[in-house]
Scaffold this motif. Structure first.
Motif, PDB file in Angstrom:
ATOM      1  N   LEU A  56     -73.471 -17.792 -34.789  1.00 36.78           N
ATOM      2  CA  LEU A  56     -73.067 -16.527 -34.173  1.00 36.78           C
ATOM      3  C   LEU A  56     -71.769 -16.795 -33.413  1.00 36.78           C
ATOM      4  CD1 LEU A  56     -73.698 -13.556 -33.613  1.00 36.78           C
ATOM      5  CD2 LEU A  56     -74.924 -14.298 -31.563  1.00 36.78           C
ATOM      6  N   VAL A  57     -70.736 -16.117 -33.843  1.00 40.19           N
ATOM      7  CA  VAL A  57     -69.408 -16.363 -33.291  1.00 40.19           C
ATOM      8  C   VAL A  57     -68.951 -15.149 -32.499  1.00 40.19           C
ATOM      9  CG1 VAL A  57     -67.025 -16.950 -33.846  1.00 40.19           C
ATOM     10  CG2 VAL A  57     -68.875 -17.785 -35.295  1.00 40.19           C
ATOM     11  N   LYS A  58     -68.500 -15.388 -31.306  1.00 40.96           N
ATOM     12  CA  LYS A  58     -67.977 -14.297 -30.485  1.00 40.96           C
ATOM     13  C   LYS A  58     -66.456 -14.345 -30.501  1.00 40.96           C
ATOM     14  CE  LYS A  58     -71.992 -14.070 -27.427  1.00 40.96           C
ATOM     15  NZ  LYS A  58     -72.510 -12.834 -28.063  1.00 40.96           N
ATOM     16  N   GLY A  59     -65.871 -13.157 -30.611  1.00 38.26           N
ATOM     17  CA  GLY A  59     -64.421 -13.083 -30.654  1.00 38.26           C
ATOM     18  C   GLY A  59     -63.867 -12.223 -29.545  1.00 38.26           C
ATOM     19  N   ILE A  60     -62.642 -11.801 -29.740  1.00 41.52           N
ATOM     20  CA  ILE A  60     -61.988 -10.984 -28.718  1.00 41.52           C
ATOM     21  C   ILE A  60     -62.430  -9.537 -28.825  1.00 41.52           C
ATOM     22  CG2 ILE A  60     -60.000 -12.519 -28.593  1.00 41.52           C
ATOM     23  CD1 ILE A  60     -58.462 -10.487 -30.302  1.00 41.52           C
ATOM     24  N   ASN A  61     -62.222  -8.800 -27.759  1.00 36.28           N
ATOM     25  CA  ASN A  61     -62.474  -7.359 -27.721  1.00 36.28           C
ATOM     26  C   ASN A  61     -63.923  -6.982 -28.020  1.00 36.28           C
ATOM     27  OD1 ASN A  61     -59.725  -7.111 -27.238  1.00 36.28           O
ATOM     28  ND2 ASN A  61     -59.228  -6.744 -29.382  1.00 36.28           N
ATOM     29  N   GLY A  62     -64.857  -7.885 -27.715  1.00 40.87           N
ATOM     30  CA  GLY A  62     -66.274  -7.564 -27.864  1.00 40.87           C
ATOM     31  C   GLY A  62     -66.829  -7.688 -29.272  1.00 40.87           C
TER      32      GLY A  62
END
Lengths: 118, 116
Positions: A56-62
């Motif tokens: 599970l990868v989190k990125g920018i802007n939610g």
């Protein structure tokens, strides 16, 4: 060989509702996967990337994306759309340079245009 | 600092003419890439420069296309005897090091080429 398929050319959501942009990949080797966003008349910007660490990868802007090997998917999600999210999104696959003759270059999907209605 | 810049932003030319597209990468980035974004075709890789190594030209669609990178910095993509199918947005990107998932590519705004 590597390839990527974005299942929807256009997605329309209302502001405040969830976003789901679908991407399936094909790779002979352990892939690296990315999502890029392109706002009108602006350059491509990296949203997030998966490189065999956490699935599970989190990125920018939610935004976030989950790598599912069993489904060969890397769908992009966001819990609540904002008007500023309207853009074109590209799913990208690559593999390490030299693996199976790969040049290690980025292979882009054809893009999904996201529209956000007020 | 400044990002990747490209010039011109728009270019309209007549079929058969030659065009030159310029890319200024981020200072200090050793790798530079050219891509083409055609309507309905997505992005396709054209050419890759890394340091002083010979460029990877495996994506160039024909011998009418060539690119140079002078002094390890600025790059010029040249299209000779342009054809209407060359109409596209040409994107340049640079990264701190070469190919690899951990070397993020930073993209310029592109040059929109229209061949009449």
């Amino acid at each position: 060989a590597q390839s990527v398929t974005q299942l929807d050319s256009h997605v329309s959501v209302s502001e405040g509702t969830p976003v789901l942009l679908r991407c399936n990949y094909s790779s002979s080797y352990s892939p690296s996967l990315f999502w890029y966003v392109q706002h009108p008349n602006k350059g491509l910007q990296l949203l997030l990337k998966y490189t065999s660490a956490a699935t599970l990868v989190k990125g920018i802007n939610g935004f976030e994306a989950e790598f599912k090997k069993s489904e060969t998917s890397f769908h992009l999600t966001k819990p609540s759309a904002h008007m500023s999210d309207a853009a074109e999104y590209f799913c990208v696959v690559t593999s390490p340079r030299g693996y199976g003759g790969s040049q290690g270059n980025l292979i882009f999907g054809k893009g999904t245009k996201l529209s956000v209605k007020p | 600092g400044a990002g990747v810049s490209q010039s011109p932003s728009n270019k309209v030319t007549e079929k058969g003419k030659d065009v030159e597209l310029r890319c200024d990468p981020i200072s200090g980035h050793t790798a530079l890439y050219w891509y083409r974004q055609s309507l309905g075709q997505g992005l396709e890789f054209l050419i890759y420069f890394q340091g002083n190594s010979a460029p990877d030209k495996s994506g160039l669609p024909s011998d009418r296309f060539s690119a140079e990178r002078t002094g390890g910095s600025v790059s010029t993509l040249t299209i000779q005897r342009t054809q209407q199918e060359d109409s596209a947005v040409y994107l340049c990107a640079s990264s701190l090091r070469g190919w690899g998932a951990n070397n993020e590519q930073f993209f310029g705004p592109g040059t929109r080429l229209t061949v009449l």
